[in-house]
Design a protein around this motif. Structure first.
Motif, PDB file in Angstrom:
ATOM      1  N   LEU A   1       0.865  -1.173   0.000  1.00  0.00           N
ATOM      2  CA  LEU A   1       0.000   0.000   0.000  1.00  0.00           C
ATOM      3  C   LEU A   1       0.900   1.221   0.000  1.00  0.00           C
TER       4      LEU A   1
ATOM      5  N   ILE B   1      -3.419   6.395  -4.943  1.00  0.00           N
ATOM      6  CA  ILE B   1      -3.195   5.313  -3.988  1.00  0.00           C
ATOM      7  C   ILE B   1      -2.992   4.055  -4.814  1.00  0.00           C
TER       8      ILE B   1
ATOM      9  N   ALA C   1      -2.358  -0.099  -4.444  1.00  0.00           N
ATOM     10  CA  ALA C   1      -2.428  -1.183  -3.468  1.00  0.00           C
ATOM     11  C   ALA C   1      -2.455  -2.528  -4.178  1.00  0.00           C
TER      12      ALA C   1
ATOM     13  N   THR D   1      -6.066   7.830   3.195  1.00  0.00           N
ATOM     14  CA  THR D   1      -5.690   6.691   2.352  1.00  0.00           C
ATOM     15  C   THR D   1      -6.579   5.482   2.644  1.00  0.00           C
TER      16      THR D   1
ATOM     17  N   LEU E   1      -9.237   3.774   0.038  1.00  0.00           N
ATOM     18  CA  LEU E   1      -8.975   2.379  -0.305  1.00  0.00           C
ATOM     19  C   LEU E   1     -10.221   1.543  -0.016  1.00  0.00           C
TER      20      LEU E   1
END
Length: 184
Positions: free
Chosen positions: A50, A69, A71, A142, A146
């Protein structure tokens, strides 16, 4: 009322005073112990990576955040219940403003005719996110985005839901009696 919520597994507070007018880049990367906490919080089998990269710029007391972001994690297929890898790349744009004191609630007032006057606001732009005590927690931002980007019903590539074949209903007692009567 006291806040008894558990602390977030990822926290990166940034003081607004440290943000430059022309922009300040920030990046964050989740550590191993944080990834385990994030997986637990989001109900994921595992989080492999991440990372987030943000550019924060300030205009007076307001802050603008732009970034992405990235991931990599595993989700559980809702069809086969197998874990499978997922990669996300989530763009993000947010505005922040100092937290304003809570507005007192306005009561609907009835006029002489007995009609109630209620102010309705539709199609307004989203209000800015609050800056609490001069700090923005990039970890919380974040995690929130997410979580919003996760597929609520993940399906492993190639997984197909096959409806079971319908079972034949049991023979009715009247059909059995009719057969017995024919046999006689």
């Amino acid at each position: 009322m006291t806040d008894t919520a558990a602390p977030l597994p990822l926290s990166r507070p940034v003081k607004v005073d440290e943000i430059k007018l022309r922009g300040t880049p920030f990046s964050l990367k989740a550590e191993a112990h944080e990834k385990a906490g994030i997986a637990t919080m989001l109900g994921l089998p595992s989080v492999e990576s991440l990372e987030a990269r943000y550019m924060l710029s300030r205009s007076g007391e307001r802050v603008k955040l732009e970034g992405t972001i990235k991931a990599a994690f595993h989700q559980t297929c809702t069809v086969s219940l197998d874990d499978f890898p997922v990669a996300l790349d989530v763009p993000l744009k947010l505005d922040f403003a100092p937290q304003e004191p809570a507005e007192p609630r306005r009561r609907a007032a009835a006029d002489d005719a007995g009609e109630i006057d209620i102010e309705v606001r539709l199609n307004e732009d989203d209000p800015p996110e609050p800056i609490v005590d001069g700090v923005i927690d990039l970890g919380a931002v974040t995690l929130e985005f997410l979580a919003l980007a996760l597929d609520p019903y993940p399906r492993k590539p190639g997984a197909v839901f096959a409806e079971p074949a319908p079972e034949e209903p049991p023979e009715s007692p009247f059909a059995k009696l009719a057969r017995l009567k024919k046999d006689d």
